[in-house]
Design a protein around this motif. Structure first.
Motif, PDB file in Angstrom:
ATOM      1  N   ILE A 251    -113.327 -25.583 -82.753  1.00  0.00           N
ATOM      2  CA  ILE A 251    -112.637 -24.293 -82.696  1.00  0.00           C
ATOM      3  C   ILE A 251    -113.090 -23.491 -83.908  1.00  0.00           C
ATOM      4  CG2 ILE A 251    -110.400 -23.148 -82.741  1.00  0.00           C
ATOM      5  CD1 ILE A 251    -109.235 -25.720 -81.512  1.00  0.00           C
ATOM      6  N   PRO A 252    -113.602 -22.275 -83.681  1.00  0.00           N
ATOM      7  CA  PRO A 252    -114.053 -21.454 -84.808  1.00  0.00           C
ATOM      8  C   PRO A 252    -112.903 -21.102 -85.741  1.00  0.00           C
ATOM      9  CG  PRO A 252    -114.697 -20.474 -82.690  1.00  0.00           C
ATOM     10  CD  PRO A 252    -113.793 -21.610 -82.386  1.00  0.00           C
ATOM     11  N   LYS A 253    -113.244 -20.862 -86.998  1.00  0.00           N
ATOM     12  CA  LYS A 253    -112.244 -20.453 -87.978  1.00  0.00           C
ATOM     13  C   LYS A 253    -111.594 -19.151 -87.507  1.00  0.00           C
ATOM     14  CE  LYS A 253    -111.608 -19.690 -92.867  1.00  0.00           C
ATOM     15  NZ  LYS A 253    -112.210 -19.845 -94.179  1.00  0.00           N
ATOM     16  N   GLY A 254    -110.265 -19.083 -87.620  1.00  0.00           N
ATOM     17  CA  GLY A 254    -109.531 -17.896 -87.204  1.00  0.00           C
ATOM     18  C   GLY A 254    -109.085 -17.933 -85.752  1.00  0.00           C
ATOM     19  N   TYR A 255    -109.281 -19.066 -85.081  1.00  0.00           N
ATOM     20  CA  TYR A 255    -108.907 -19.234 -83.685  1.00  0.00           C
ATOM     21  C   TYR A 255    -108.072 -20.496 -83.525  1.00  0.00           C
ATOM     22  CZ  TYR A 255    -112.267 -15.643 -82.361  1.00  0.00           C
ATOM     23  OH  TYR A 255    -112.925 -14.451 -82.218  1.00  0.00           O
ATOM     24  N   PHE A 256    -107.396 -20.630 -82.386  1.00  0.00           N
ATOM     25  CA  PHE A 256    -106.674 -21.857 -82.072  1.00  0.00           C
ATOM     26  C   PHE A 256    -106.751 -22.105 -80.573  1.00  0.00           C
ATOM     27  CE2 PHE A 256    -103.532 -18.568 -81.525  1.00  0.00           C
ATOM     28  CZ  PHE A 256    -102.679 -19.020 -80.530  1.00  0.00           C
ATOM     29  N   ALA A 257    -106.519 -23.357 -80.199  1.00  0.00           N
ATOM     30  CA  ALA A 257    -106.557 -23.732 -78.788  1.00  0.00           C
ATOM     31  C   ALA A 257    -105.158 -23.639 -78.193  1.00  0.00           C
ATOM     32  CB  ALA A 257    -107.084 -25.155 -78.624  1.00  0.00           C
ATOM     33  N   ILE A 258    -105.119 -23.205 -76.955  1.00  0.00           N
ATOM     34  CA  ILE A 258    -103.861 -23.118 -76.223  1.00  0.00           C
ATOM     35  C   ILE A 258    -104.146 -23.565 -74.792  1.00  0.00           C
ATOM     36  CG2 ILE A 258    -104.181 -20.685 -75.619  1.00  0.00           C
ATOM     37  CD1 ILE A 258    -101.115 -20.391 -76.095  1.00  0.00           C
ATOM     38  N   TYR A 259    -103.222 -24.320 -74.218  1.00  0.00           N
ATOM     39  CA  TYR A 259    -103.382 -24.825 -72.858  1.00  0.00           C
ATOM     40  C   TYR A 259    -102.457 -24.048 -71.935  1.00  0.00           C
ATOM     41  CZ  TYR A 259    -105.879 -28.478 -75.225  1.00  0.00           C
ATOM     42  OH  TYR A 259    -106.791 -29.154 -76.002  1.00  0.00           O
ATOM     43  N   VAL A 260    -103.023 -23.563 -70.844  1.00  0.00           N
ATOM     44  CA  VAL A 260    -102.289 -22.675 -69.947  1.00  0.00           C
ATOM     45  C   VAL A 260    -102.413 -23.162 -68.517  1.00  0.00           C
ATOM     46  CG1 VAL A 260    -102.144 -20.315 -69.061  1.00  0.00           C
ATOM     47  CG2 VAL A 260    -102.749 -20.701 -71.458  1.00  0.00           C
ATOM     48  N   GLY A 261    -101.314 -23.113 -67.784  1.00  0.00           N
ATOM     49  CA  GLY A 261    -101.333 -23.440 -66.368  1.00  0.00           C
ATOM     50  C   GLY A 261     -99.985 -23.941 -65.908  1.00  0.00           C
ATOM     51  N   GLU A 262     -99.763 -23.808 -64.614  1.00  0.00           N
ATOM     52  CA  GLU A 262     -98.496 -24.262 -64.050  1.00  0.00           C
ATOM     53  C   GLU A 262     -98.571 -25.739 -63.684  1.00  0.00           C
ATOM     54  OE1 GLU A 262     -96.463 -21.212 -61.565  1.00  0.00           O
ATOM     55  OE2 GLU A 262     -98.414 -20.230 -61.747  1.00  0.00           O
ATOM     56  N   GLN A 263     -99.670 -26.154 -63.107  1.00  0.00           N
ATOM     57  CA  GLN A 263     -99.860 -27.567 -62.764  1.00  0.00           C
ATOM     58  C   GLN A 263    -100.957 -28.145 -63.660  1.00  0.00           C
ATOM     59  OE1 GLN A 263     -97.957 -29.266 -60.578  1.00  0.00           O
ATOM     60  NE2 GLN A 263     -96.762 -27.403 -60.330  1.00  0.00           N
ATOM     61  N   GLU A 264    -102.185 -27.778 -63.359  1.00  0.00           N
ATOM     62  CA  GLU A 264    -103.309 -28.220 -64.157  1.00  0.00           C
ATOM     63  C   GLU A 264    -103.501 -27.251 -65.314  1.00  0.00           C
ATOM     64  OE1 GLU A 264    -107.678 -29.336 -62.966  1.00  0.00           O
ATOM     65  OE2 GLU A 264    -106.238 -29.953 -61.430  1.00  0.00           O
ATOM     66  N   LYS A 265    -103.739 -27.767 -66.488  1.00  0.00           N
ATOM     67  CA  LYS A 265    -103.857 -26.928 -67.679  1.00  0.00           C
ATOM     68  C   LYS A 265    -105.321 -26.630 -67.990  1.00  0.00           C
ATOM     69  CE  LYS A 265     -99.423 -27.401 -68.353  1.00  0.00           C
ATOM     70  NZ  LYS A 265     -98.958 -27.616 -67.021  1.00  0.00           N
ATOM     71  N   LYS A 266    -105.587 -25.385 -68.378  1.00  0.00           N
ATOM     72  CA  LYS A 266    -106.918 -24.967 -68.802  1.00  0.00           C
ATOM     73  C   LYS A 266    -106.838 -24.602 -70.280  1.00  0.00           C
ATOM     74  CE  LYS A 266    -110.633 -21.725 -67.924  1.00  0.00           C
ATOM     75  NZ  LYS A 266    -111.131 -20.644 -67.061  1.00  0.00           N
ATOM     76  N   ARG A 267    -107.847 -25.016 -71.028  1.00  0.00           N
ATOM     77  CA  ARG A 267    -107.876 -24.757 -72.467  1.00  0.00           C
ATOM     78  C   ARG A 267    -108.516 -23.402 -72.740  1.00  0.00           C
ATOM     79  NH1 ARG A 267    -111.702 -26.829 -76.937  1.00  0.00           N
ATOM     80  NH2 ARG A 267    -110.334 -27.043 -78.726  1.00  0.00           N
ATOM     81  N   PHE A 268    -107.833 -22.613 -73.565  1.00  0.00           N
ATOM     82  CA  PHE A 268    -108.354 -21.331 -74.021  1.00  0.00           C
ATOM     83  C   PHE A 268    -108.415 -21.376 -75.538  1.00  0.00           C
ATOM     84  CE2 PHE A 268    -106.526 -20.316 -69.927  1.00  0.00           C
ATOM     85  CZ  PHE A 268    -107.384 -19.361 -69.399  1.00  0.00           C
TER      86      PHE A 268
ATOM     87  N   ASN B  75     -92.516 -29.825 -76.434  1.00  0.00           N
ATOM     88  CA  ASN B  75     -93.275 -31.014 -76.048  1.00  0.00           C
ATOM     89  C   ASN B  75     -94.651 -30.562 -75.579  1.00  0.00           C
ATOM     90  OD1 ASN B  75     -94.111 -33.523 -75.287  1.00  0.00           O
ATOM     91  ND2 ASN B  75     -92.975 -33.544 -73.382  1.00  0.00           N
ATOM     92  N   HIS B  76     -95.672 -30.834 -76.376  1.00  0.00           N
ATOM     93  CA  HIS B  76     -97.025 -30.397 -76.063  1.00  0.00           C
ATOM     94  C   HIS B  76     -97.925 -31.615 -75.872  1.00  0.00           C
ATOM     95  CE1 HIS B  76     -95.783 -26.357 -76.944  1.00  0.00           C
ATOM     96  NE2 HIS B  76     -95.369 -26.737 -78.134  1.00  0.00           N
ATOM     97  N   PRO B  77     -97.891 -32.235 -74.695  1.00  0.00           N
ATOM     98  CA  PRO B  77     -98.648 -33.463 -74.457  1.00  0.00           C
ATOM     99  C   PRO B  77    -100.156 -33.295 -74.532  1.00  0.00           C
ATOM    100  CG  PRO B  77     -97.749 -32.626 -72.403  1.00  0.00           C
ATOM    101  CD  PRO B  77     -97.173 -31.789 -73.514  1.00  0.00           C
ATOM    102  N   MET B  78    -100.652 -32.067 -74.458  1.00  0.00           N
ATOM    103  CA  MET B  78    -102.089 -31.838 -74.506  1.00  0.00           C
ATOM    104  C   MET B  78    -102.604 -31.841 -75.948  1.00  0.00           C
ATOM    105  SD  MET B  78    -102.869 -31.490 -71.285  1.00  0.00           S
ATOM    106  CE  MET B  78    -104.487 -30.784 -71.279  1.00  0.00           C
ATOM    107  N   GLY B  79    -101.697 -31.884 -76.927  1.00  0.00           N
ATOM    108  CA  GLY B  79    -102.112 -31.892 -78.320  1.00  0.00           C
ATOM    109  C   GLY B  79    -102.209 -30.505 -78.924  1.00  0.00           C
ATOM    110  N   GLY B  80    -101.894 -29.488 -78.170  1.00  0.00           N
ATOM    111  CA  GLY B  80    -101.910 -28.115 -78.655  1.00  0.00           C
ATOM    112  C   GLY B  80    -100.789 -27.362 -77.986  1.00  0.00           C
ATOM    113  N   ILE B  81    -100.669 -26.100 -78.304  1.00  0.00           N
ATOM    114  CA  ILE B  81     -99.636 -25.277 -77.678  1.00  0.00           C
ATOM    115  C   ILE B  81     -99.888 -25.226 -76.178  1.00  0.00           C
ATOM    116  CG2 ILE B  81     -98.684 -22.949 -77.491  1.00  0.00           C
ATOM    117  CD1 ILE B  81     -99.386 -22.589 -80.448  1.00  0.00           C
TER     118      ILE B  81
END
Length: 71
Positions: free
Chosen positions: A3-20, A46-52
């Motif tokens: 992850i570049p400096k100044g950014y963070f990972a977030i997981y989005v989705g209702e069923q399957e999660k996609k990383r942004f 509770n963030h089971p993916m390890g990120g938001i």
């Protein structure tokens, strides 16, 4: 994936999660804060993916974040 400096990972989705990877500056946007607050109220921290994790459709998320110039 790094992850570049100044950014963070977030997981989005209702069923399957996609990383942004989004800029940290998005955290200061009131509508994004509202989305985080709604997610916290509904699902807790509770963030089971390890990120938001936000449970909303990818389309809603990309539409919202594109308004802030995140993509």
């Amino acid at each position: 994936m790094d992850i570049p400096k100044g950014y963070f990972a977030i997981y989005v989705g209702e069923q399957e999660k996609k990383r942004f990877v989004v800029p940290i500056s998005i955290l200061s946007e009131p509508r994004f804060q509202e989305l985080l607050h709604q997610s916290e109220q509904e699902f807790g921290y509770n963030h089971p993916m390890g990120g938001i994790t936000i449970r909303c459709s990818e389309d809603v998320f990309t539409d919202l974040t594109s308004r802030f110039g995140a993509f």
